[in-house]
Design an enzyme around this catalytic site. Structure first.
Site, mmCIF file in Angstrom:
data_model
loop_
_atom_site.group_PDB
_atom_site.id
_atom_site.type_symbol
_atom_site.label_atom_id
_atom_site.label_comp_id
_atom_site.label_asym_id
_atom_site.label_seq_id
_atom_site.Cartn_x
_atom_site.Cartn_y
_atom_site.Cartn_z
ATOM 1 N N ALA A 56 3.803 -1.879 9.213
ATOM 2 C CA ALA A 56 4.431 -2.552 10.400
ATOM 3 C C ALA A 56 3.430 -3.409 10.868
ATOM 4 O O ALA A 56 2.050 -3.379 11.163
ATOM 5 C CB ALA A 56 4.690 -1.541 11.551
ATOM 6 N N ILE A 82 -0.792 -0.464 9.743
ATOM 7 C CA ILE A 82 -0.658 -1.758 10.752
ATOM 8 C C ILE A 82 -1.110 -2.954 9.824
ATOM 9 O O ILE A 82 -2.364 -3.041 9.247
ATOM 10 C CB ILE A 82 -1.615 -1.570 11.908
ATOM 11 C CG1 ILE A 82 -1.565 -0.449 12.385
ATOM 12 C CG2 ILE A 82 -1.497 -2.803 12.744
ATOM 13 C CD1 ILE A 82 -0.081 0.103 13.007
ATOM 14 N N LYS A 83 -0.218 -3.930 9.578
ATOM 15 C CA LYS A 83 -0.224 -5.004 8.959
ATOM 16 C C LYS A 83 -1.095 -6.071 9.941
ATOM 17 O O LYS A 83 -0.672 -6.124 10.822
ATOM 18 C CB LYS A 83 0.955 -5.778 8.214
ATOM 19 C CG LYS A 83 1.426 -4.882 7.110
ATOM 20 C CD LYS A 83 2.700 -5.606 6.747
ATOM 21 C CE LYS A 83 2.581 -6.895 5.816
ATOM 22 N NZ LYS A 83 3.672 -7.223 5.024
ATOM 23 N N ILE A 84 -2.142 -6.559 9.194
ATOM 24 C CA ILE A 84 -2.852 -7.496 9.940
ATOM 25 C C ILE A 84 -3.183 -8.754 9.127
ATOM 26 O O ILE A 84 -3.429 -8.770 7.986
ATOM 27 C CB ILE A 84 -4.366 -6.684 10.313
ATOM 28 C CG1 ILE A 84 -4.261 -5.559 11.053
ATOM 29 C CG2 ILE A 84 -5.224 -8.002 11.010
ATOM 30 C CD1 ILE A 84 -4.062 -5.701 12.351
#
Length: 215
Positions: A56, A82-84
């Site tokens: 996400a 977590i997509k960064i």
């Protein structure tokens, strides 16, 4: 090689899971925007269907904002990643989140140098976008080979997610190189299943079976 499905469409995810080939899911704001439900609700439902990692993406660009978003997204389910974005602030956020044991997937990687920094920052995954490189007259798979070699040279634990997959050859080439994961749109998954000789063979068997006497 693990296969993730790159979609936020619940129907596609369910069908792919039923095939027994899906190890995880990647989403992004563009994919979530195509659906009719709130993003948090979609992500929660995806996590209930898939036991593997579900990416996400944050939508802020400052480090503090990314961390705040990441901590909220991580509350959705234990398998949220977590997509960064691959920026200076993104790398800072990755280091802090790694220390807090929140898994990260650094996205929009287009060079071996970027991938090296991602691994050093402590990300769990890196997502090189091979299709977009191909579109700009670069060989996307050369990037995967370079990253694989660098990570093996130094024993980095960051896993390579081959992203922006456009066709079955991308998936096969990723597997040949030894990428950890390919994240694949549902349409490409369907293409992986199909082969004209399989269809011809099935049709021929059916036609021959009809010729067998009942008694």
């Amino acid at each position: 090689m693990k296969i993730f499905i790159d979609t936020a469409n619940i129907k596609e995810i369910r069908e792919a899971v039923e095939m027994g080939i899906i190890d995880g899911v990647t989403t992004n704001p563009t994919l979530l925007a195509k659906e009719s439900q709130p993003a948090i609700q979609i992500l929660r439902e995806i996590c209930s269907i898939v036991s593997g990692p579900v990416s996400a993406e944050v939508v802020t660009l400052d480090t503090e904002g990314m961390i705040k978003e990441a901590e909220e997204l991580a509350k959705i389910a234990k398998n949220i990643v977590i997509k960064i974005p691959l920026t200076k602030n993104g790398l800072k956020a990755v280091r802090i989140l790694a220390d807090r044991r929140i898994k990260t997937n650094v996205t929009l990687c287009f060079s071996p140098a970027q991938a090296l920094l991602v691994a050093k920052a402590g990300a769990d995954y890196v997502s090189p976008f091979i299709g977009r490189l191909d579109d700009s007259s670069h060989r996307g798979m050369d990037l995967i080979s370079d990253i694989k070699r660098i990570y093996q040279n130094y024993g980095f634990k960051t896993q390579i997610i081959v992203a922006s997959v456009r066709n079955p050859l991308h998936v096969v080439d990723a597997a040949k190189i030894g990428a950890d994961i390919a994240t694949v749109p549902f349409a490409v998954i369907e293409q992986l299943v199909k082969h004209p000789l399989t269809d011809i063979g099935i049709q021929r068997f059916f036609e021959d079976y009809k010729k067998i006497p009942v008694r």
